[in-house]
Design a protein around this motif. Structure first.
Motif, mmCIF file in Angstrom:
data_model
loop_
_atom_site.group_PDB
_atom_site.id
_atom_site.type_symbol
_atom_site.label_atom_id
_atom_site.label_comp_id
_atom_site.label_asym_id
_atom_site.label_seq_id
_atom_site.Cartn_x
_atom_site.Cartn_y
_atom_site.Cartn_z
ATOM 1 N N ALA A 181 0.922 -1.336 0.080
ATOM 2 C CA ALA A 181 0.062 0.176 0.098
ATOM 3 C C ALA A 181 0.892 1.301 -0.151
ATOM 4 O O ALA A 181 1.967 1.148 0.262
ATOM 5 C CB ALA A 181 -0.826 -0.034 1.184
ATOM 6 N N ALA A 182 0.405 2.345 -0.418
ATOM 7 C CA ALA A 182 1.118 3.572 -0.647
ATOM 8 C C ALA A 182 0.430 4.834 -0.236
ATOM 9 O O ALA A 182 -0.910 4.575 -0.373
ATOM 10 C CB ALA A 182 1.675 3.738 -2.121
ATOM 11 N N ASN A 183 1.176 5.670 0.422
ATOM 12 C CA ASN A 183 0.656 6.787 0.778
ATOM 13 C C ASN A 183 1.330 8.043 0.073
ATOM 14 O O ASN A 183 2.617 8.203 0.221
ATOM 15 C CB ASN A 183 0.794 7.413 2.310
ATOM 16 N N LYS A 184 0.772 8.657 -0.872
ATOM 17 C CA LYS A 184 1.285 9.831 -1.422
ATOM 18 C C LYS A 184 1.305 11.027 -0.669
ATOM 19 O O LYS A 184 0.178 11.330 0.023
ATOM 20 C CB LYS A 184 0.501 10.266 -2.686
ATOM 21 N N ILE A 185 2.358 11.594 -0.388
ATOM 22 C CA ILE A 185 2.352 12.751 0.497
ATOM 23 C C ILE A 185 2.638 14.179 -0.251
ATOM 24 O O ILE A 185 3.560 14.317 -1.296
ATOM 25 C CB ILE A 185 3.725 12.586 1.503
ATOM 26 N N MET A 186 2.030 15.106 0.193
ATOM 27 C CA MET A 186 2.163 16.434 -0.485
ATOM 28 C C MET A 186 2.323 17.456 0.979
ATOM 29 O O MET A 186 1.271 17.618 1.802
ATOM 30 C CB MET A 186 1.094 16.932 -1.155
ATOM 31 N N ILE A 187 3.367 18.107 0.899
ATOM 32 C CA ILE A 187 3.621 19.033 2.101
ATOM 33 C C ILE A 187 3.803 20.482 1.666
ATOM 34 O O ILE A 187 4.671 20.631 0.730
ATOM 35 C CB ILE A 187 4.738 18.623 3.017
ATOM 36 N N GLU A 188 3.162 21.577 2.156
ATOM 37 C CA GLU A 188 3.431 22.568 1.604
ATOM 38 C C GLU A 188 3.701 23.266 2.905
ATOM 39 O O GLU A 188 3.127 23.489 4.018
ATOM 40 C CB GLU A 188 2.009 23.193 1.176
ATOM 41 N N SER A 226 9.326 -1.795 3.764
ATOM 42 C CA SER A 226 8.671 -0.335 3.643
ATOM 43 C C SER A 226 9.586 0.429 3.074
ATOM 44 O O SER A 226 10.973 0.400 3.027
ATOM 45 C CB SER A 226 8.553 0.281 5.047
ATOM 46 N N THR A 227 9.256 1.528 2.306
ATOM 47 C CA THR A 227 10.067 2.555 1.599
ATOM 48 C C THR A 227 9.659 4.017 1.786
ATOM 49 O O THR A 227 8.307 4.092 2.059
ATOM 50 C CB THR A 227 10.332 2.108 0.192
ATOM 51 N N CYS A 228 10.491 4.866 1.432
ATOM 52 C CA CYS A 228 10.004 6.346 1.610
ATOM 53 C C CYS A 228 10.898 7.043 0.567
ATOM 54 O O CYS A 228 12.092 6.770 0.718
ATOM 55 C CB CYS A 228 10.299 6.817 3.092
ATOM 56 N N ASN A 229 10.311 8.056 0.010
ATOM 57 C CA ASN A 229 10.993 8.783 -0.869
ATOM 58 C C ASN A 229 10.136 10.215 -1.221
ATOM 59 O O ASN A 229 9.058 10.211 -1.120
ATOM 60 C CB ASN A 229 11.024 8.226 -2.522
ATOM 61 N N PHE A 230 11.028 11.302 -1.234
ATOM 62 C CA PHE A 230 10.435 12.478 -1.665
ATOM 63 C C PHE A 230 11.223 12.931 -3.209
ATOM 64 O O PHE A 230 12.343 12.653 -3.268
ATOM 65 C CB PHE A 230 10.791 13.378 -0.716
ATOM 66 N N GLY A 231 10.127 13.129 -4.181
ATOM 67 C CA GLY A 231 10.821 13.119 -5.355
ATOM 68 C C GLY A 231 10.527 14.579 -6.165
ATOM 69 O O GLY A 231 11.345 14.822 -7.050
ATOM 70 N N ILE A 232 9.925 15.228 -5.550
ATOM 71 C CA ILE A 232 9.510 16.473 -6.290
ATOM 72 C C ILE A 232 9.685 17.762 -5.185
ATOM 73 O O ILE A 232 8.954 17.732 -4.027
ATOM 74 C CB ILE A 232 8.354 16.581 -6.649
ATOM 75 N N ARG A 253 5.725 3.612 1.111
ATOM 76 C CA ARG A 253 4.940 2.228 0.876
ATOM 77 C C ARG A 253 5.499 1.291 1.855
ATOM 78 O O ARG A 253 6.454 1.451 2.306
ATOM 79 C CB ARG A 253 5.682 1.825 -0.608
ATOM 80 N N SER A 254 4.376 0.398 1.930
ATOM 81 C CA SER A 254 4.941 -0.733 2.940
ATOM 82 C C SER A 254 3.742 -1.802 2.492
ATOM 83 O O SER A 254 2.498 -1.443 2.379
ATOM 84 C CB SER A 254 4.263 -0.058 4.361
ATOM 85 N N HIS A 255 4.204 -3.043 2.839
ATOM 86 C CA HIS A 255 3.326 -4.171 2.799
ATOM 87 C C HIS A 255 2.539 -4.024 4.350
ATOM 88 O O HIS A 255 1.728 -4.934 4.246
ATOM 89 C CB HIS A 255 4.186 -5.207 2.703
ATOM 90 N N LEU A 260 2.886 1.848 7.560
ATOM 91 C CA LEU A 260 2.635 2.727 6.611
ATOM 92 C C LEU A 260 2.033 3.985 7.125
ATOM 93 O O LEU A 260 2.226 5.102 7.048
ATOM 94 C CB LEU A 260 1.460 2.359 5.531
ATOM 95 N N THR A 261 1.182 3.908 8.174
ATOM 96 C CA THR A 261 0.559 4.862 8.750
ATOM 97 C C THR A 261 1.589 5.387 9.895
ATOM 98 O O THR A 261 1.694 6.554 10.015
ATOM 99 C CB THR A 261 -0.633 4.134 9.905
ATOM 100 N N ARG A 262 2.180 4.694 10.448
ATOM 101 C CA ARG A 262 3.262 5.241 11.577
ATOM 102 C C ARG A 262 4.461 5.957 10.690
ATOM 103 O O ARG A 262 4.733 7.189 11.178
ATOM 104 C CB ARG A 262 4.034 3.842 12.193
ATOM 105 N N TYR A 263 5.031 5.347 9.714
ATOM 106 C CA TYR A 263 6.023 6.141 9.065
ATOM 107 C C TYR A 263 5.333 7.384 8.384
ATOM 108 O O TYR A 263 6.105 8.753 8.431
ATOM 109 C CB TYR A 263 6.519 5.436 7.724
ATOM 110 N N THR A 264 4.049 7.333 7.963
ATOM 111 C CA THR A 264 3.641 8.569 7.464
ATOM 112 C C THR A 264 3.417 9.760 8.361
ATOM 113 O O THR A 264 3.800 10.754 8.331
ATOM 114 C CB THR A 264 2.185 8.556 6.815
ATOM 115 N N ASP A 265 2.933 9.253 9.496
ATOM 116 C CA ASP A 265 2.785 10.202 10.646
ATOM 117 C C ASP A 265 3.874 10.438 11.157
ATOM 118 O O ASP A 265 4.200 11.916 11.650
ATOM 119 C CB ASP A 265 2.087 9.388 11.990
ATOM 120 N N GLU A 266 5.213 10.037 11.251
ATOM 121 C CA GLU A 266 6.195 10.246 11.770
ATOM 122 C C GLU A 266 7.045 11.533 10.621
ATOM 123 O O GLU A 266 7.421 12.549 11.236
ATOM 124 C CB GLU A 266 7.377 9.354 11.578
#
Ligand SMILES: [Zn+2]
Length: 284
Positions: A181-188, A226-232, A253-255, A260-266
Motif C-alpha cells: 500500500a502507498a501513501n502519496k504525501i504533499m507537504i506545503e 517499507s520504503t520512503c521517497n521525496f521526489g519533487i 510504501r509498505s506491505h 505505513l500509517t506510522r511512517y507517514t505520521d512520523e
C-alpha cells in the motif's frame, strides 16, 4: 491434451486491440469491440457495469461470463484493463518478426492489450477444441492507468468466481502475490517572503525549513517491507527573494498498513516540529 496456441491469430488479435486507441477515459471504442469479441466467443453474459458515471470514462467495466460445463469445479476469473497511457490516440502497430512496436508517435498499448489478447486466445482455444472447463469470468476494467479507477468502482458482488489472475505484468514466468500500500504525501511549507538583500530579517525561508525538516527524515528503505521517497520539490521565485512557499511531494510504501500509517505520521510530525521550533517567527 496439448493445445497449441494459434500464434498468428494471437498476433492479429493483439495488433487489432492495440490499434483501437483507448487512452484512459476514452475506452468507448475498445469496450464496444470487446463486447462483440466476447459474444462471438460464446459468452453467456456480457455485462457493462455503471462505473462510467463515477470514473468519467466513456465505458463501464466489463464483466464477461462463460458458464463452462464443469459446475462441480470452482471457477476463476481473469482481469485486464482496457485503457492505455498517453500518447495513445491513433496507434499504429509495426511488426518485425515477433517484435511489436508502435510506429513511434504513440505508445504501443501492450500494457494491457497483451493481457486481453491472451484471454481472447485462451477462450478461442477452449471453444474450438471443445475443452471442458469450469466457469470463467473476464473482468476488463477502465481507467487503470489513472489510479485504478475502474477497479475501485467495480461492484465485486457482481462476480461469481472467488479468485482469479490479473494479467498485467512483465514476464511470463512469475506471479505477483502481494503489493504494498502507498501513501502519496504533499507537504506545503509557508514562510514569509522578503527582499533577501534589503530586509532578510523580515523573511522566513520556507526552503530552509524544508531542508531542515527533510534532513531529519529517513529516506529510502525503511525496513524489509517499507520504503520512503521525496521526489519533487517546488518553490522560490528569485535568488534575491526569501522563498515564502515550498511544496514537497513524496510517498511512503509498505506491505504493512500499520507501518505505513506510522511512517507517514512520523514524517508529518517531523515537519510540524521543525516549523514549531523555528526561532524566527510564524511559519506554518
Ligand atoms: Zn497495466
Amino acid at each position: 491434451m496439448t493445445v497449441q496456441i494459434n500464434r498468428e491469430r494471437l498476433a492479429a488479435t493483439f495488433t487489432e486491440l492495440c490499434e483501437i486507441s483507448s487512452p484512459s477515459r476514452k475506452e468507448g471504442a475498445i469496450a464496444a469491440h470487446l463486447k462483440k469479441s466476447f459474444a462471438a466467443l460464446g459468452a453467456d453474459s456480457v455485462y457493462e457495469d455503471d462505473s462510467a458515471s463515477r470514473t468519467g470514462s466513456e465505458s463501464g467495466n466489463l464483466i464477461v461470463r462463460f458458464a463452462g460445463n464443469q459446475p462441480e469445479r470452482e471457477g476463476l476469473f481473469f482481469s485486464c484493463h482496457m485503457d492505455t497511457v498517453e500518447p495513445g490516440m491513433g496507434v499504429r502497430v509495426v511488426r518485425t518478426g515477433d517484435i511489436f512496436t508502435s510506429a513511434g508517435e504513440t505508445v504501443l498499448g501492450g500494457d494491457d492489450k497483451t493481457g486481453i489478447a491472451a484471454v481472447l486466445e485462451l477462450l478461442a482455444l477452449l471453444k474450438e477444441n471443445r475443452i471442458p472447463h469450469p466457469k470463467i469470468e473476464v473482468v476488463v476494467t477502465t481507467c487503470e492507468e489513472i489510479g485504478l479507477l475502474g477497479a475501485k468502482h467495480l461492484d465485486y458482488k457482481k462476480l461469481e468466481t472467488p479468485y482469479g489472475y490479473a494479467l498485467d505484468s512483465t514476464g511470463i514466468n512469475h506471479v505477483v502475490i502481494g503489493a504494498p500500500a502507498a501513501n502519496k504525501i504533499m507537504i506545503e511549507l509557508k514562510g514569509v517572503a522578503a527582499h533577501a538583500g534589503l530586509c532578510p530579517e523580515a523573511g522566513i525561508n520556507a526552503l530552509a525549513l524544508t531542508v531542515q525538516a527533510l534532513a531529519g527524515i529517513r529516506l529510502g528503505r525503511l525496513d524489509d517491507e517499507s520504503t520512503c521517497n521525496f521526489g519533487i520539490i517546488q518553490g522560490g521565485v528569485a535568488t534575491n527573494i526569501v522563498p515564502d512557499k515550498v511544496v514537497l511531494r513524496g510517498e511512503v510504501r509498505s506491505h504493512s498498513q500499520e507501518k505505513l500509517t506510522r511512517y507517514t505520521d512520523e514524517i508529518f510530525a517531523a515537519f510540524q516540529s521543525t516549523v514549531d521550533n523555528w526561532q524566527g517567527g510564524p511559519a506554518t
